[in-house]
Design a protein around this motif. Structure first.
Motif, PDB file in Angstrom:
ATOM      1  N   GLY A  57       0.796  -1.226   0.000  1.00 45.89           N
ATOM      2  CA  GLY A  57       0.000   0.000   0.000  1.00 45.89           C
ATOM      3  C   GLY A  57       0.829   1.277   0.000  1.00 45.89           C
ATOM      4  N   ASN A  58       2.086   1.190   0.334  1.00 45.48           N
ATOM      5  CA  ASN A  58       2.939   2.380   0.354  1.00 45.48           C
ATOM      6  C   ASN A  58       3.426   2.707  -1.059  1.00 45.48           C
ATOM      7  OD1 ASN A  58       2.637   2.394   3.085  1.00 45.48           O
ATOM      8  ND2 ASN A  58       4.711   1.749   3.559  1.00 45.48           N
ATOM      9  N   THR A  59       3.513   3.987  -1.357  1.00 45.27           N
ATOM     10  CA  THR A  59       4.021   4.456  -2.639  1.00 45.27           C
ATOM     11  C   THR A  59       5.344   5.154  -2.389  1.00 45.27           C
ATOM     12  OG1 THR A  59       1.800   4.745  -3.510  1.00 45.27           O
ATOM     13  CG2 THR A  59       3.559   5.937  -4.627  1.00 45.27           C
ATOM     14  N   LEU A  60       6.330   4.830  -3.183  1.00 49.83           N
ATOM     15  CA  LEU A  60       7.641   5.451  -3.052  1.00 49.83           C
ATOM     16  C   LEU A  60       7.874   6.352  -4.254  1.00 49.83           C
ATOM     17  CD1 LEU A  60       9.708   2.326  -1.983  1.00 49.83           C
ATOM     18  CD2 LEU A  60       8.630   4.019  -0.516  1.00 49.83           C
ATOM     19  N   GLN A  61       8.463   7.507  -4.000  1.00 50.36           N
ATOM     20  CA  GLN A  61       8.726   8.437  -5.087  1.00 50.36           C
ATOM     21  C   GLN A  61      10.165   8.917  -4.977  1.00 50.36           C
ATOM     22  OE1 GLN A  61       5.599  11.224  -5.696  1.00 50.36           O
ATOM     23  NE2 GLN A  61       6.907  12.688  -6.705  1.00 50.36           N
ATOM     24  N   PHE A  62      10.862   8.925  -6.119  1.00 49.62           N
ATOM     25  CA  PHE A  62      12.246   9.373  -6.187  1.00 49.62           C
ATOM     26  C   PHE A  62      12.293  10.625  -7.048  1.00 49.62           C
ATOM     27  CE2 PHE A  62      12.178   4.851  -5.594  1.00 49.62           C
ATOM     28  CZ  PHE A  62      13.177   4.596  -4.673  1.00 49.62           C
ATOM     29  N   TYR A  63      12.960  11.653  -6.567  1.00 50.33           N
ATOM     30  CA  TYR A  63      13.085  12.900  -7.318  1.00 50.33           C
ATOM     31  C   TYR A  63      14.529  13.064  -7.770  1.00 50.33           C
ATOM     32  CZ  TYR A  63      13.236  17.873  -8.402  1.00 50.33           C
ATOM     33  OH  TYR A  63      13.403  19.075  -9.031  1.00 50.33           O
ATOM     34  N   ASN A  64      14.711  13.399  -9.047  1.00 49.09           N
ATOM     35  CA  ASN A  64      16.041  13.615  -9.600  1.00 49.09           C
ATOM     36  C   ASN A  64      16.200  15.105  -9.866  1.00 49.09           C
ATOM     37  OD1 ASN A  64      18.241  13.931 -11.394  1.00 49.09           O
ATOM     38  ND2 ASN A  64      18.041  11.810 -12.052  1.00 49.09           N
ATOM     39  N   ARG A  65      17.102  15.747  -9.164  1.00 54.21           N
ATOM     40  CA  ARG A  65      17.298  17.192  -9.323  1.00 54.21           C
ATOM     41  C   ARG A  65      17.792  17.552 -10.713  1.00 54.21           C
ATOM     42  NH1 ARG A  65      20.384  18.785  -3.725  1.00 54.21           N
ATOM     43  NH2 ARG A  65      18.630  18.393  -2.347  1.00 54.21           N
ATOM     44  N   LEU A  66      18.573  16.671 -11.312  1.00 54.36           N
ATOM     45  CA  LEU A  66      19.124  16.943 -12.635  1.00 54.36           C
ATOM     46  C   LEU A  66      18.027  17.022 -13.693  1.00 54.36           C
ATOM     47  CD1 LEU A  66      21.737  17.343 -14.235  1.00 54.36           C
ATOM     48  CD2 LEU A  66      21.804  14.873 -14.572  1.00 54.36           C
ATOM     49  N   THR A  67      17.129  16.027 -13.706  1.00 53.83           N
ATOM     50  CA  THR A  67      16.040  16.016 -14.700  1.00 53.83           C
ATOM     51  C   THR A  67      14.799  16.736 -14.191  1.00 53.83           C
ATOM     52  OG1 THR A  67      15.118  13.929 -13.899  1.00 53.83           O
ATOM     53  CG2 THR A  67      16.826  13.804 -15.622  1.00 53.83           C
ATOM     54  N   ARG A  68      14.773  17.033 -12.910  1.00 50.02           N
ATOM     55  CA  ARG A  68      13.613  17.638 -12.249  1.00 50.02           C
ATOM     56  C   ARG A  68      12.354  16.793 -12.467  1.00 50.02           C
ATOM     57  NH1 ARG A  68      16.350  22.597 -13.777  1.00 50.02           N
ATOM     58  NH2 ARG A  68      16.867  23.711 -11.868  1.00 50.02           N
ATOM     59  N   SER A  97       3.198  -2.718  -7.910  1.00 53.04           N
ATOM     60  CA  SER A  97       4.455  -3.048  -8.591  1.00 53.04           C
ATOM     61  C   SER A  97       4.662  -2.306  -9.905  1.00 53.04           C
ATOM     62  CB  SER A  97       4.580  -4.554  -8.846  1.00 53.04           C
ATOM     63  OG  SER A  97       4.534  -5.240  -7.634  1.00 53.04           O
ATOM     64  N   ARG A  98       3.814  -1.330 -10.204  1.00 56.89           N
ATOM     65  CA  ARG A  98       4.018  -0.534 -11.402  1.00 56.89           C
ATOM     66  C   ARG A  98       5.088   0.515 -11.124  1.00 56.89           C
ATOM     67  NH1 ARG A  98       0.160   2.818 -12.623  1.00 56.89           N
ATOM     68  NH2 ARG A  98      -0.921   2.535 -10.665  1.00 56.89           N
ATOM     69  N   VAL A  99       5.846   0.848 -12.170  1.00 51.59           N
ATOM     70  CA  VAL A  99       6.864   1.891 -12.070  1.00 51.59           C
ATOM     71  C   VAL A  99       6.510   2.980 -13.067  1.00 51.59           C
ATOM     72  CG1 VAL A  99       9.301   2.463 -12.338  1.00 51.59           C
ATOM     73  CG2 VAL A  99       8.637   0.251 -11.386  1.00 51.59           C
ATOM     74  N   ASP A 100       6.328   4.207 -12.587  1.00 51.40           N
ATOM     75  CA  ASP A 100       6.073   5.345 -13.456  1.00 51.40           C
ATOM     76  C   ASP A 100       7.381   6.120 -13.546  1.00 51.40           C
ATOM     77  OD1 ASP A 100       5.283   7.586 -14.814  1.00 51.40           O
ATOM     78  OD2 ASP A 100       3.975   8.342 -13.233  1.00 51.40           O
ATOM     79  N   ALA A 101       8.064   5.963 -14.674  1.00 52.91           N
ATOM     80  CA  ALA A 101       9.376   6.590 -14.832  1.00 52.91           C
ATOM     81  C   ALA A 101       9.349   7.688 -15.885  1.00 52.91           C
ATOM     82  CB  ALA A 101      10.409   5.542 -15.196  1.00 52.91           C
ATOM     83  N   LEU A 102       8.175   8.277 -16.115  1.00 53.42           N
ATOM     84  CA  LEU A 102       8.059   9.319 -17.133  1.00 53.42           C
ATOM     85  C   LEU A 102       8.599  10.656 -16.655  1.00 53.42           C
ATOM     86  CD1 LEU A 102       4.556   8.492 -18.630  1.00 53.42           C
ATOM     87  CD2 LEU A 102       6.808   7.938 -19.545  1.00 53.42           C
TER      88      LEU A 102
END
Length: 178
Positions: free
Chosen positions: A136-147, A156-161
């Motif tokens: 149930g937990n959602t993890l989000q990663f932020y990339n400063r370079l690509t913003r 188990s879906r990955v949203d990498a857009l």
């Protein structure tokens, strides 16, 4: 048919780095890697500190290249310690799991004094962080370079857009990478 005529390579890994791949050329025996034989090699390298793993394998060339490896023992002349790496498996493209290389970890924790401490820290870290990976937990990663963001959903879906709008959205935890 447990010996090999293939070229055998080994890499040692310790707390100060690794040796890189080294071919085992000159055994103290006239013929190398025969069934039931113990081969002894001198390998020159910088001192790596306490060893924790080896990678050993062969190039798969030659007739009868399959090899059954019992174990690797490394004697450190500086510390006078012996490191034992048990294998007891085939390195053969037609036997076992068909791999011709093996990664072996040291079997005696006493030869790597920090090993038990590292394992304890790993367990403590996982105990403190595993809640993030519960259902149930959602993890989000932020990339400063690509913003942009990468979102790992509970299903188990990955949203990498790299959605630039969803700065903090409905997220349980976020890591920021520079």
């Amino acid at each position: 048919n447990a010996g090999t005529e293939a070229d055998v390579y080994i890499s040692f890994y310790g707390e100060r780095g690794d040796t890189g791949s080294r071919q085992l050329l000159r055994s103290q025996k006239p013929k190398r890697f025969l069934k039931g034989q113990t081969d002894i090699f001198a390998v020159e390298a910088v001192h790596l500190g306490h060893l924790y793993k080896v990678v050993i394998g062969h190039n798969g060339l030659g007739s009868g290249n399959g090899w059954f490896l019992d174990k690797v023992v490394i004697k450190d002349p500086i510390t006078d310690l012996d490191y034992t790496f048990l294998c007891h498996r085939w390195l053969d493209q037609g036997q076992d799991d068909c791999n011709i290389a093996r990664q072996l970890t040291v079997t005696d924790a006493s030869t790597f004094p920090g090993r038990q401490e590292l394992e304890l820290k790993r367990e403590e870290t996982w105990a403190a962080e595993k809640w993030k990976f519960q259902e149930g937990n959602t993890l989000q990663f932020y990339n400063r370079l690509t913003r942009g963001f990468i979102c790992l959903s509970p299903d188990s879906r990955v949203d990498a857009l790299g959605d630039k709008k969803n700065k903090y959205g409905k997220v349980l935890f976020m890591w920021i990478y520079a």
